[in-house]
Design an enzyme around this catalytic site. Structure first.
Site, PDB file in Angstrom:
ATOM      1  N   HIS A   1      50.927 -71.489  45.553  1.00  0.00           N
ATOM      2  CA  HIS A   1      50.500 -72.870  45.816  1.00  0.00           C
ATOM      3  C   HIS A   1      49.534 -73.366  44.744  1.00  0.00           C
ATOM      4  O   HIS A   1      49.514 -74.569  44.447  1.00  0.00           O
ATOM      5  CB  HIS A   1      49.806 -72.948  47.180  1.00  0.00           C
ATOM      6  CG  HIS A   1      50.728 -72.974  48.351  1.00  0.00           C
ATOM      7  ND1 HIS A   1      51.283 -74.126  48.853  1.00  0.00           N
ATOM      8  CD2 HIS A   1      51.187 -71.976  49.144  1.00  0.00           C
ATOM      9  CE1 HIS A   1      52.037 -73.853  49.905  1.00  0.00           C
ATOM     10  NE2 HIS A   1      51.997 -72.543  50.102  1.00  0.00           N
TER      11      HIS A   1
ATOM     12  N   ASP B   1      54.447 -76.187  51.794  1.00  0.00           N
ATOM     13  CA  ASP B   1      54.757 -75.727  53.151  1.00  0.00           C
ATOM     14  C   ASP B   1      55.161 -76.949  53.960  1.00  0.00           C
ATOM     15  O   ASP B   1      54.388 -77.922  54.028  1.00  0.00           O
ATOM     16  CB  ASP B   1      53.536 -75.066  53.791  1.00  0.00           C
ATOM     17  CG  ASP B   1      53.145 -73.760  53.111  1.00  0.00           C
ATOM     18  OD1 ASP B   1      54.008 -73.140  52.466  1.00  0.00           O
ATOM     19  OD2 ASP B   1      51.969 -73.368  53.228  1.00  0.00           O
TER      20      ASP B   1
ATOM     21  N   GLU C   1      58.580 -66.630  55.092  1.00  0.00           N
ATOM     22  CA  GLU C   1      57.995 -67.823  55.713  1.00  0.00           C
ATOM     23  C   GLU C   1      59.011 -68.947  55.683  1.00  0.00           C
ATOM     24  O   GLU C   1      59.314 -69.490  54.613  1.00  0.00           O
ATOM     25  CB  GLU C   1      56.719 -68.247  54.970  1.00  0.00           C
ATOM     26  CG  GLU C   1      55.612 -67.199  55.002  1.00  0.00           C
ATOM     27  CD  GLU C   1      54.389 -67.609  54.185  1.00  0.00           C
ATOM     28  OE1 GLU C   1      54.467 -68.629  53.445  1.00  0.00           O
ATOM     29  OE2 GLU C   1      53.363 -66.914  54.280  1.00  0.00           O
TER      30      GLU C   1
ATOM     31  N   HIS D   1      57.955 -72.194  53.627  1.00  0.00           N
ATOM     32  CA  HIS D   1      57.413 -72.063  52.270  1.00  0.00           C
ATOM     33  C   HIS D   1      58.506 -72.224  51.217  1.00  0.00           C
ATOM     34  O   HIS D   1      59.456 -71.447  51.171  1.00  0.00           O
ATOM     35  CB  HIS D   1      56.746 -70.687  52.159  1.00  0.00           C
ATOM     36  CG  HIS D   1      56.124 -70.379  50.841  1.00  0.00           C
ATOM     37  ND1 HIS D   1      54.786 -70.132  50.698  1.00  0.00           N
ATOM     38  CD2 HIS D   1      56.660 -70.227  49.601  1.00  0.00           C
ATOM     39  CE1 HIS D   1      54.509 -69.848  49.441  1.00  0.00           C
ATOM     40  NE2 HIS D   1      55.645 -69.911  48.745  1.00  0.00           N
TER      41      HIS D   1
END
Length: 268
Positions: A151, A158, A240, A243
């Protein structure tokens, strides 16, 4: 030179030194606030229709507090990533859905905050919601917390899907009763996202995008989100479902630390 003259000369020199120190002190104390490179934008300037719920600018996080570096609830991203989300949003709106972002660019100081929290094994205030089945001492080993995050490079986001018209989401109330993030949708913290099987930031293997226990509508929703984004150049993190990283990354090797603040991209 007389003694009196020498005394006045010394006093004048001392006064000049004090004046210079007083003049320079504020500049020395005020460290410059880092700014984002010009390749970064506020997502709303590219697509104001994408729903923004920047969780780390609130207390509803796995730490139970606002995260360092999140001064405003704005989504900052590299311009190519933001434009790709805009394209995805146009497609989704025609099908009755909207994207909703939970986190975008994340400063290194926020990641450092995560690391400090993870090392404090006594602080487990939010365990009941975000990591009910995970021993906090294993957060590094299991990969839930790391000292660097993609990130921070600016092309990772996200996000989830919201069926339109979007229902309101109530704010989190610190101290409220916690429900496991993998509980049935009707029981876990309310979110206007479609049912993805877990909530955002759920530290559990059920968050793995292709976990075989996730079936039916939940699995279909994950696959719909993933296909929409991967067709536009995003890569999903298998652990995830929320993500995604846009590729090729504008800054594949740089971890930034400017704050999440509109002024980071408008005050250059």
């Amino acid at each position: 030179m007389t003694a009196i003259a020498r005394t006045f000369r010394v006093l004048a020199a001392v006064a000049a030194s004090l004046l210079a120190a007083t003049t320079l002190a504020p500049a020395a104390r005020a460290a410059p606030v880092p700014k984002a490179p010009r390749e970064f934008v506020d997502l709303r300037s590219v697509d104001p229709t994408i729903i923004t719920e920047m969780r780390y600018a609130t207390a509803h996080t796995f730490m139970g507090e606002r995260v360092d570096g999140y001064r405003q609830p704005v989504c900052l991203l590299t311009r190519p990533a933001a434009r790709a989300l805009h394209t995805a949003q146009r497609q989704l709106l025609r099908r009755g859905y909207s994207l909703k972002v939970y986190d975008c660019y994340r400063p290194q100081r926020a990641v450092d905050h995560f690391v400090r929290w993870a090392k404090d094994l006594d602080d487990q205030a939010m365990k009941g919601e975000f990591y009910p089945l995970v021993d906090k001492s294993r957060l590094f080993e299991d990969g839930y917390i790391a000292e660097k995050s993609g990130h921070s490079r600016g092309s990772t986001v996200d996000l989830t899907l919201v069926e339109l018209p979007a229902a309101p989401t109530r704010p989190y109330v610190p101290g409220e009763r916690l429900t496991p993030c993998f509980a049935p949708r009707s029981e876990r913290f309310p979110d206007n996202s479609v049912d993805m099987g877990t909530g955002f930031d759920c530290f559990d293997t059920l968050s793995h995008t292709d976990d075989p226990r996730v079936v039916g509508v939940q699995r279909a929703n994950r696959q719909f989100l993933r296909k929409t984004l991967t067709d536009l150049g995003f890569v999903n993190l298998a652990e995830e479902w929320w993500h995604f990283t846009y590729t090729p990354e504008t800054f594949p090797d740089t971890y930034f630390d400017f704050p999440v603040d509109k002024r980071s991209v408008t005050g250059r």
